[in-house]
Design a protein around this motif. Structure first.
Motif, short mmCIF file in Angstrom:
data_model
loop_
_atom_site.label_atom_id
_atom_site.label_comp_id
_atom_site.label_asym_id
_atom_site.label_seq_id
_atom_site.Cartn_x
_atom_site.Cartn_y
_atom_site.Cartn_z
N SER A 37 99.19 1.89 48.87
CA SER A 37 100.19 1.52 47.87
C SER A 37 99.53 1.37 46.50
CB SER A 37 100.90 0.23 48.27
OG SER A 37 99.98 -0.83 48.36
N ASP A 64 106.36 -5.52 44.95
CA ASP A 64 105.25 -5.23 45.86
C ASP A 64 105.46 -6.06 47.12
OD1 ASP A 64 102.86 -5.03 47.20
OD2 ASP A 64 101.61 -5.20 45.41
N TYR A 80 103.15 -7.60 51.91
CA TYR A 80 103.00 -8.71 52.88
C TYR A 80 104.34 -9.09 53.51
CZ TYR A 80 98.40 -9.08 50.76
OH TYR A 80 97.12 -8.79 50.32
N SER A 95 98.47 -1.57 55.27
CA SER A 95 97.11 -2.13 55.21
C SER A 95 97.04 -3.57 55.69
CB SER A 95 96.60 -2.11 53.77
OG SER A 95 96.51 -0.80 53.30
N LYS A 96 98.07 -4.34 55.42
CA LYS A 96 98.00 -5.79 55.68
C LYS A 96 98.62 -6.13 57.03
CE LYS A 96 96.37 -5.78 51.55
NZ LYS A 96 94.96 -6.00 51.25
N ARG A 153 94.55 3.79 54.72
CA ARG A 153 95.19 4.14 53.45
C ARG A 153 96.60 4.72 53.63
NH1 ARG A 153 94.21 1.27 51.26
NH2 ARG A 153 94.46 2.06 49.15
C1 LIG Z 1 99.46 -7.48 46.53
C2 LIG Z 1 98.80 -6.22 46.97
N1 LIG Z 1 99.37 -5.06 46.65
C3 LIG Z 1 98.82 -3.89 46.99
C4 LIG Z 1 97.62 -3.85 47.67
C5 LIG Z 1 97.02 -2.50 47.96
O1 LIG Z 1 97.06 -2.17 49.26
P1 LIG Z 1 96.84 -0.66 49.76
O2 LIG Z 1 96.40 0.17 48.62
O3 LIG Z 1 95.81 -0.79 50.83
O4 LIG Z 1 98.20 -0.23 50.29
C6 LIG Z 1 96.97 -5.04 48.02
C7 LIG Z 1 95.66 -5.02 48.69
O5 LIG Z 1 94.85 -5.91 48.57
C8 LIG Z 1 97.59 -6.25 47.66
O6 LIG Z 1 97.04 -7.44 47.98
#
Ligand SMILES: Cc1ncc(COP(=O)(O)O)c(C=O)c1O
Length: 442
Positions: free
Chosen positions: A113, A219, A222, A251-252, A260
């Motif tokens: 993301s 965003d 989570y 990812s989370k 990714r």
């Molecule tokens: C609030 C938030 N948004 C986006 C991301 C990016 O995640 P990713 O690029 O792995 O989807 C993170 C990762 O730490 C995050 O904490």
């Protein structure tokens, strides 16, 4: 000037020099990734460090995901930029089940993301308003996109959203100074505070976005990690659908940071179509498409079969239990801290014991971070890296790093009904308690 007013200035002018030093050189790598590398190197040299400094869910891969990855290995063609029809339909289903009716044409999958958030900032002209504190990457991305970033203090009761009244004031002031307010980013639930904004606060921020003609970037990475204590989840896309882009990823919630996989959902209608097309255009020049095997994984995950939902439910419970325990420890040590309600972070404020810390040379976020790692063996990331005031005695602790050193320990944590009683988790919590007690001892 209040701490948050400082933060606003910092976000506007870029973080202060201190925010870029330490683990991070000028234009170095992002401070959370830099700290993670530093801790890994020191641990490899035999140092005992309790690592709370990196926003990663240290849990093993759910086996069906690895099976989909293996099956997807033969997908070696580039394929469509926005993702193949299967994965886009699955992602549309994911949103639709959350009350956001979605056509597959409204979604783009991407390698993380983070890439989508940057692409959005690149295609949307105008300046950006961020909660202060907020995730480390939004502000540097704004700078990369040639934008101004304005930090606006979060409300008392939660992080992840600018205080609605302060947002209105900040937008009008910026406009009066000749800036071009256009975007506001919300993080639901939030990194770094580990809290979810309640529906009434989301509605108030959306009302300001409407009044001031801002695009909301929500965003929601989570979103699937809500604790039992969380308020009901309300997405801005339910309130102001025509002006909200939702970004999320795996990812989370599924501990797949290294794989990714991210997705963006654009508003229905001509404006959303234009934005979706513009982001696809950036994607076509930057990453071409999400890797084929990862599309196979994402197609399965976004379809949310029962076994995957059960895994998400159990993991969310684990995240909530451990974050809650760390919250209780920092509060007992003298910090003020919002109780965590989502994600896997706590964001304590040691301001109430400032004088005691000053006697140890701890006077700001940087010295607090340094003291914790050098004297007490605890790695955290200071609030200043999240756009917080330089003198704030705040930091983010990522509690998702405490589930165990080996996959066996981590699996035991996932399966336990009472994870806090597992010896390796109880031991890690005891070490943290000793550290924070020593930090604030007279
Ligand atoms: C609030 C938030 N948004 C986006 C991301 C990016 O995640 P990713 O690029 O792995 O989807 C993170 C990762 O730490 C995050 O904490």
């Amino acid at each position: 000037m209040t701490a948050h007013a400082d933060a606003r200035t910092e976000a506007r002018t870029g973080p202060p020099a201190g925010a870029r030093t330490g683990a991070r050189a000028a234009r170095g790598i992002s401070p959370n990734l830099a700290l993670d590398q530093l801790v890994a190197e020191r641990q490899a040299r035999g140092e005992r460090i309790t690592h709370l400094g990196f926003g990663e869910s240290r849990l093993p891969v759910f086996p069906p995901l690895a099976e989909r990855l293996a099956e997807g290995a033969s997908r070696n063609a580039y394929g469509p930029v926005a993702g193949g029809p299967g994965v886009r339909a699955a992602a549309a289903g994911y949103f639709t089940r959350r009350g956001l009716e979605t056509d597959p044409a409204q979604v783009i999958v991407a390698p993380g993301s983070k890439a989508l958030l940057l692409a959005l900032q690149l295609v949307e002209p105008g300046d950006v308003f961020l909660p202060a504190p907020c995730w480390v990457t939004y502000q540097p991305q704004a700078t990369l996109a040639g934008k101004r970033a304005f930090g606006v203090p979060v409300p008392e009761h939660c992080g992840g959203v600018p205080d609605p009244g302060a947002l209105r004031t900040a937008v009008r002031a910026a406009r009066a100074e000749g800036h071009h307010p256009r975007l506001v980013v919300l993080t639901l639930p939030d990194n770094p505070t580990g809290t979810l904004a309640p529906p009434e606060t989301v509605r108030e921020v959306c009302a300001v976005a409407e009044e001031e003609d801002l695009l909301v970037v929500s965003d929601e990475i989570y979103r699937d990690i809500l604790h039992e204590s969380a308020p009901p989840f309300l997405s801005p896309a339910e309130v102001v659908p025509e002006r909200t882009v939702v970004v999320t990823g795996l990812s989370k919630s599924l501990a797949l940071g290294g794989w990714r996989i991210g997705v963006a959902r654009f508003p229905a209608g001509p404006a959303g179509e234009r934005m979706c097309g513009d982001v696809a255009s950036v994607a076509s020049e930057m990453w071409s498409t999400l890797a084929g095997p990862m599309q196979a994984v994402a197609e399965y995950a976004f379809a949310e079969p029962p076994e995957l939902l059960e895994r998400l439910r159990r993991d969310a419970r684990l995240h909530g239990a451990v974050a809650g325990a760390v919250h209780d420890i920092v509060v007992a040590a003298g910090a003020a801290c919002r109780p965590p309600t989502g994600g896997f972070y706590v964001y304590p404020d040691f301001g109430p014991v400032r004088e005691r810390l000053a006697r140890k040379g701890v006077v700001d976020g940087e010295s607090l971070q340094n003291h914790l790692i050098e004297e007490l063996g605890i790695a955290v990331l200071a609030g200043v890296h999240f756009g917080d005031a330089r003198d704030a005695l705040r930091f983010r602790a990522a509690t998702s790093m405490l589930y165990g050193r080996t996959p066996d320990e981590q699996r035991a944590a996932q399966e336990a009904d009472r994870p806090l009683e597992l010896p390796h988790i109880a031991g890690a919590l005891a070490a943290i308690e000793r550290g924070f007690t020593a930090l604030t001892a007279g």
